[in-house]
Design a protein around this motif. Structure first.
Motif, PDB file in Angstrom:
ATOM      1  N   ALA A  98     102.825 -15.580 -92.405  1.00  0.00           N
ATOM      2  CA  ALA A  98     102.169 -14.264 -92.408  1.00  0.00           C
ATOM      3  C   ALA A  98     100.843 -14.334 -93.169  1.00  0.00           C
ATOM      4  O   ALA A  98      99.827 -13.759 -92.734  1.00  0.00           O
ATOM      5  N   LEU A  99     100.834 -15.068 -94.295  1.00  0.00           N
ATOM      6  CA  LEU A  99      99.589 -15.204 -95.066  1.00  0.00           C
ATOM      7  C   LEU A  99      98.508 -15.889 -94.227  1.00  0.00           C
ATOM      8  O   LEU A  99      97.341 -15.501 -94.252  1.00  0.00           O
ATOM      9  N   PHE A 100      98.911 -16.915 -93.464  1.00  0.00           N
ATOM     10  CA  PHE A 100      97.953 -17.606 -92.585  1.00  0.00           C
ATOM     11  C   PHE A 100      97.358 -16.606 -91.586  1.00  0.00           C
ATOM     12  O   PHE A 100      96.143 -16.542 -91.388  1.00  0.00           O
ATOM     13  N   ALA A 101      98.246 -15.798 -90.968  1.00  0.00           N
ATOM     14  CA  ALA A 101      97.794 -14.851 -89.938  1.00  0.00           C
ATOM     15  C   ALA A 101      96.939 -13.724 -90.528  1.00  0.00           C
ATOM     16  O   ALA A 101      96.147 -13.105 -89.816  1.00  0.00           O
ATOM     17  N   ILE A 102      97.093 -13.454 -91.821  1.00  0.00           N
ATOM     18  CA  ILE A 102      96.283 -12.400 -92.458  1.00  0.00           C
ATOM     19  C   ILE A 102      94.970 -12.978 -92.989  1.00  0.00           C
ATOM     20  O   ILE A 102      93.895 -12.407 -92.784  1.00  0.00           O
ATOM     21  N   LEU A 103      95.051 -14.131 -93.659  1.00  0.00           N
ATOM     22  CA  LEU A 103      93.875 -14.646 -94.377  1.00  0.00           C
ATOM     23  C   LEU A 103      92.822 -15.270 -93.452  1.00  0.00           C
ATOM     24  O   LEU A 103      91.627 -15.098 -93.679  1.00  0.00           O
ATOM     25  N   ARG A 108      86.394 -13.397 -90.880  1.00  0.00           N
ATOM     26  CA  ARG A 108      85.380 -12.751 -90.044  1.00  0.00           C
ATOM     27  C   ARG A 108      84.762 -11.513 -90.702  1.00  0.00           C
ATOM     28  O   ARG A 108      83.592 -11.227 -90.509  1.00  0.00           O
ATOM     29  N   PHE A 109      85.560 -10.781 -91.466  1.00  0.00           N
ATOM     30  CA  PHE A 109      85.000  -9.538 -92.038  1.00  0.00           C
ATOM     31  C   PHE A 109      84.900  -9.596 -93.562  1.00  0.00           C
ATOM     32  O   PHE A 109      84.462  -8.626 -94.174  1.00  0.00           O
ATOM     33  N   LEU A 110      85.315 -10.721 -94.172  1.00  0.00           N
ATOM     34  CA  LEU A 110      85.279 -10.765 -95.636  1.00  0.00           C
ATOM     35  C   LEU A 110      84.873 -12.141 -96.173  1.00  0.00           C
ATOM     36  O   LEU A 110      83.802 -12.292 -96.776  1.00  0.00           O
ATOM     37  N   PHE A 111      85.721 -13.136 -95.941  1.00  0.00           N
ATOM     38  CA  PHE A 111      85.565 -14.389 -96.677  1.00  0.00           C
ATOM     39  C   PHE A 111      84.391 -15.259 -96.213  1.00  0.00           C
ATOM     40  O   PHE A 111      83.947 -16.126 -96.962  1.00  0.00           O
ATOM     41  N   ASN A 112      83.894 -15.079 -94.976  1.00  0.00           N
ATOM     42  CA  ASN A 112      82.763 -15.913 -94.547  1.00  0.00           C
ATOM     43  C   ASN A 112      81.470 -15.517 -95.236  1.00  0.00           C
ATOM     44  O   ASN A 112      80.523 -16.298 -95.297  1.00  0.00           O
ATOM     45  N   GLU A 113      81.407 -14.270 -95.747  1.00  0.00           N
ATOM     46  CA  GLU A 113      80.133 -13.788 -96.286  1.00  0.00           C
ATOM     47  C   GLU A 113      80.217 -13.288 -97.716  1.00  0.00           C
ATOM     48  O   GLU A 113      79.191 -13.041 -98.337  1.00  0.00           O
ATOM     49  N   HIS A 114      81.425 -13.070 -98.228  1.00  0.00           N
ATOM     50  CA  HIS A 114      81.553 -12.492 -99.576  1.00  0.00           C
ATOM     51  C   HIS A 114      82.205 -13.506-100.518  1.00  0.00           C
ATOM     52  O   HIS A 114      83.427 -13.627-100.582  1.00  0.00           O
ATOM     53  N   GLY A 115      81.346 -14.204-101.251  1.00  0.00           N
ATOM     54  CA  GLY A 115      81.813 -15.280-102.130  1.00  0.00           C
ATOM     55  C   GLY A 115      82.756 -14.791-103.215  1.00  0.00           C
ATOM     56  O   GLY A 115      83.774 -15.440-103.509  1.00  0.00           O
ATOM     57  N   THR A 116      82.463 -13.644-103.821  1.00  0.00           N
ATOM     58  CA  THR A 116      83.290 -13.174-104.931  1.00  0.00           C
ATOM     59  C   THR A 116      84.709 -12.836-104.459  1.00  0.00           C
ATOM     60  O   THR A 116      85.693 -13.178-105.129  1.00  0.00           O
ATOM     61  N   LEU A 118      86.266 -14.160-101.998  1.00  0.00           N
ATOM     62  CA  LEU A 118      86.962 -15.420-101.741  1.00  0.00           C
ATOM     63  C   LEU A 118      87.366 -16.089-103.057  1.00  0.00           C
ATOM     64  O   LEU A 118      88.477 -16.613-103.188  1.00  0.00           O
ATOM     65  N   ALA A 119      86.465 -16.046-104.043  1.00  0.00           N
ATOM     66  CA  ALA A 119      86.765 -16.648-105.353  1.00  0.00           C
ATOM     67  C   ALA A 119      88.001 -15.983-105.967  1.00  0.00           C
ATOM     68  O   ALA A 119      88.898 -16.669-106.475  1.00  0.00           O
ATOM     69  N   ILE A 120      88.071 -14.656-105.904  1.00  0.00           N
ATOM     70  CA  ILE A 120      89.233 -13.929-106.472  1.00  0.00           C
ATOM     71  C   ILE A 120      90.509 -14.339-105.737  1.00  0.00           C
ATOM     72  O   ILE A 120      91.558 -14.568-106.345  1.00  0.00           O
ATOM     73  N   THR A 121      90.417 -14.453-104.407  1.00  0.00           N
ATOM     74  CA  THR A 121      91.602 -14.830-103.621  1.00  0.00           C
ATOM     75  C   THR A 121      92.070 -16.241-103.984  1.00  0.00           C
ATOM     76  O   THR A 121      93.273 -16.490-104.152  1.00  0.00           O
ATOM     77  N   ILE A 122      91.111 -17.174-104.133  1.00  0.00           N
ATOM     78  CA  ILE A 122      91.489 -18.560-104.486  1.00  0.00           C
ATOM     79  C   ILE A 122      92.161 -18.584-105.860  1.00  0.00           C
ATOM     80  O   ILE A 122      93.184 -19.247-106.056  1.00  0.00           O
ATOM     81  N   VAL A 123      91.613 -17.817-106.825  1.00  0.00           N
ATOM     82  CA  VAL A 123      92.204 -17.781-108.169  1.00  0.00           C
ATOM     83  C   VAL A 123      93.630 -17.204-108.084  1.00  0.00           C
ATOM     84  O   VAL A 123      94.566 -17.737-108.704  1.00  0.00           O
ATOM     85  N   LEU A 228      83.467  -4.983 -93.129  1.00  0.00           N
ATOM     86  CA  LEU A 228      84.884  -4.673 -93.373  1.00  0.00           C
ATOM     87  C   LEU A 228      85.454  -3.711 -92.324  1.00  0.00           C
ATOM     88  O   LEU A 228      86.636  -3.776 -91.970  1.00  0.00           O
ATOM     89  N   SER A 229      84.575  -2.839 -91.784  1.00  0.00           N
ATOM     90  CA  SER A 229      85.046  -1.836 -90.819  1.00  0.00           C
ATOM     91  C   SER A 229      85.534  -2.476 -89.511  1.00  0.00           C
ATOM     92  O   SER A 229      86.174  -1.805 -88.700  1.00  0.00           O
ATOM     93  N   THR A 230      85.235  -3.757 -89.289  1.00  0.00           N
ATOM     94  CA  THR A 230      85.681  -4.406 -88.037  1.00  0.00           C
ATOM     95  C   THR A 230      87.071  -5.044 -88.185  1.00  0.00           C
ATOM     96  O   THR A 230      87.575  -5.660 -87.241  1.00  0.00           O
ATOM     97  N   ALA A 231      87.680  -4.889 -89.366  1.00  0.00           N
ATOM     98  CA  ALA A 231      88.946  -5.600 -89.650  1.00  0.00           C
ATOM     99  C   ALA A 231      90.013  -5.350 -88.573  1.00  0.00           C
ATOM    100  O   ALA A 231      90.639  -6.300 -88.078  1.00  0.00           O
ATOM    101  N   VAL A 232      90.203  -4.083 -88.200  1.00  0.00           N
ATOM    102  CA  VAL A 232      91.286  -3.773 -87.250  1.00  0.00           C
ATOM    103  C   VAL A 232      91.019  -4.454 -85.906  1.00  0.00           C
ATOM    104  O   VAL A 232      91.911  -5.086 -85.317  1.00  0.00           O
ATOM    105  N   SER A 233      89.762  -4.377 -85.433  1.00  0.00           N
ATOM    106  CA  SER A 233      89.465  -4.987 -84.129  1.00  0.00           C
ATOM    107  C   SER A 233      89.600  -6.513 -84.195  1.00  0.00           C
ATOM    108  O   SER A 233      89.997  -7.150 -83.215  1.00  0.00           O
ATOM    109  N   VAL A 234      89.279  -7.099 -85.356  1.00  0.00           N
ATOM    110  CA  VAL A 234      89.440  -8.558 -85.507  1.00  0.00           C
ATOM    111  C   VAL A 234      90.915  -8.938 -85.343  1.00  0.00           C
ATOM    112  O   VAL A 234      91.269  -9.841 -84.567  1.00  0.00           O
ATOM    113  N   TYR A 235      91.809  -8.218 -86.061  1.00  0.00           N
ATOM    114  CA  TYR A 235      93.242  -8.549 -85.964  1.00  0.00           C
ATOM    115  C   TYR A 235      93.775  -8.289 -84.553  1.00  0.00           C
ATOM    116  O   TYR A 235      94.601  -9.049 -84.045  1.00  0.00           O
ATOM    117  N   LEU A 236      93.284  -7.196 -83.914  1.00  0.00           N
ATOM    118  CA  LEU A 236      93.777  -6.883 -82.567  1.00  0.00           C
ATOM    119  C   LEU A 236      93.383  -7.979 -81.578  1.00  0.00           C
ATOM    120  O   LEU A 236      94.192  -8.435 -80.772  1.00  0.00           O
TER     121      LEU A 236
END
Ligand code: SF4
Length: 321
Positions: A98-103, A108-116, A118-123, A228-236
């Motif tokens: 499930a984590l793979f399918a979420i992360l 596309r809407f978060l980790f490719n462009e927002h370094g902070t 991603l850093a928080i998630t890695i920590v 971030l607003s594209t999150a739902v369409s990305v998952y769909l």
């Protein structure tokens, strides 16, 4: 191919690489906060594309140096070292999927462009690996259970091309059932119950993952990065293509007798080919190489996958499985 015992000098090389892995992670986390643009480029377009190829060669190349595995084992020093039961492992494997399918789509809407972010998630994941190392014996809490990369390690690493020594557990305490470090092939068999009747393997969590992965990859790479607003369409979109992919494989398996021994390598090979077909041009662009280098990377990946498939589908392997 079971792992072999490593020599004294090999052990020092792996130890050095594990230290480099931890230092590199600290550097990466700092870089994602202070210089996000270059750090994201190096991570997503240079480092991550190396991982699938290394898993095809042998999953131990990655598992021996992975910094999260180093933290997971470090937790054992202060640990309760509880044995992990089958119930925990089964549930944790599902959470890892499930984590793979979420992360991954979240890139596309978060980790490719927002370094902070991603850093928080890695920590957070690194702390999780450490705490699970305190709670459970060996790597039964994270690496062999909850790690979102585990299904990819199992799928691409099911038939290693190279022999690589086990660097982490010189004395195995049998902390987990079906550990890849002991036997990648057995690990996949246990995860898919591949001795069962036709198409049974496609009902196991790893079988579902394997059959959905080609669609998942096409879905991911046919989307642009967005807010971030594209999150739902990305998952769909990615979810829809993953379901189509699974249904196509499931129908094909009913029409034709496809055992796990044949189906799993074929799906892994297809997923790896699709991944490098899409990712190769961005690797070339990241190092400012000519477009021809992207094509050369595609050809090299194609060669590696064909070599891997030849070994994985060899008759003696099917007989063994
Ligand atoms: S099963 Fe053995 S080799 Fe695998 S992580 Fe546990 S102790 Fe290490």
């Amino acid at each position: 191919m079971a792992s072999h015992r490593q020599t004294h000098s090999e052990s020092w090389v792996w130890r050095g690489l594990q230290i480099v892995g931890i230092l590199g992670t600290v550097l990466l986390i700092s870089g994602l906060v202070v210089a996000p643009e270059i750090s994201l480029l190096i991570l997503w377009s240079i480092l991550i594309p190396i991982v699938p190829a290394s898993l095809l060669l042998n999953p131990l190349v990655w598992r021996n140096v992975c910094p999260l595995a180093t933290l997971n084992m470090a937790g054992n020093r202060w640990g309760l070292r509880r044995r992990a039961g089958l119930k925990w492992t089964t549930r944790a494997n599902l959470i890892g999927l499930a984590l793979f399918a979420i992360l991954v789509p979240a890139r596309r809407f978060l980790f490719n462009e927002h370094g902070t972010a991603l850093a928080i998630t890695i920590v957070a994941v690194a702390l999780g690996a450490l705490v699970l190392g305190v709670l459970f014996d060996g790597r039964a809490g994270f690496c062999n259970a909850l790690c979102p990369v585990l299904p990819v390690e199992r799928l691409y690493g099911q038939r290693p091309l190279l022999r690589v020594g086990r660097a982490r557990c010189v004395k195995c305490s049998a902390c987990a059932r079906g550990c890849i470090d002991l036997s990648p092939e057995r690990s996949v068999q246990l995860a898919t119950k591949s001795r069962g009747p036709i198409a049974d393997w496609l009902r196991s969590p790893l079988g579902v993952f394997a059959a959905a992965l080609p669609g998942f990859i096409v879905g991911y790479f046919t989307l642009p990065d967005g807010p971030l607003s594209t999150a739902v369409s990305v998952y769909l979109w990615i979810g829809a293509l993953s379901i189509v992919s699974y249904l196509v494989v499931f129908s094909a398996s009913r029409l034709r007798f496809i055992t796990a021994a044949r189906g799993l390598p074929m799906l892994a090979g297809l997923a790896a080919l699709l991944y490098y077909w899409f990712a190769a041009p961005s690797v070339a662009a990241a190092v400012q190489a000519p477009v021809a280098m992207g094509q050369a990377l595609r050809v090299a990946a194609f060669g590696l996958v064909i070599l891997w498939l030849r070994a994985a589908l060899a008759p003696e392997r099917s007989a063994r499985v």
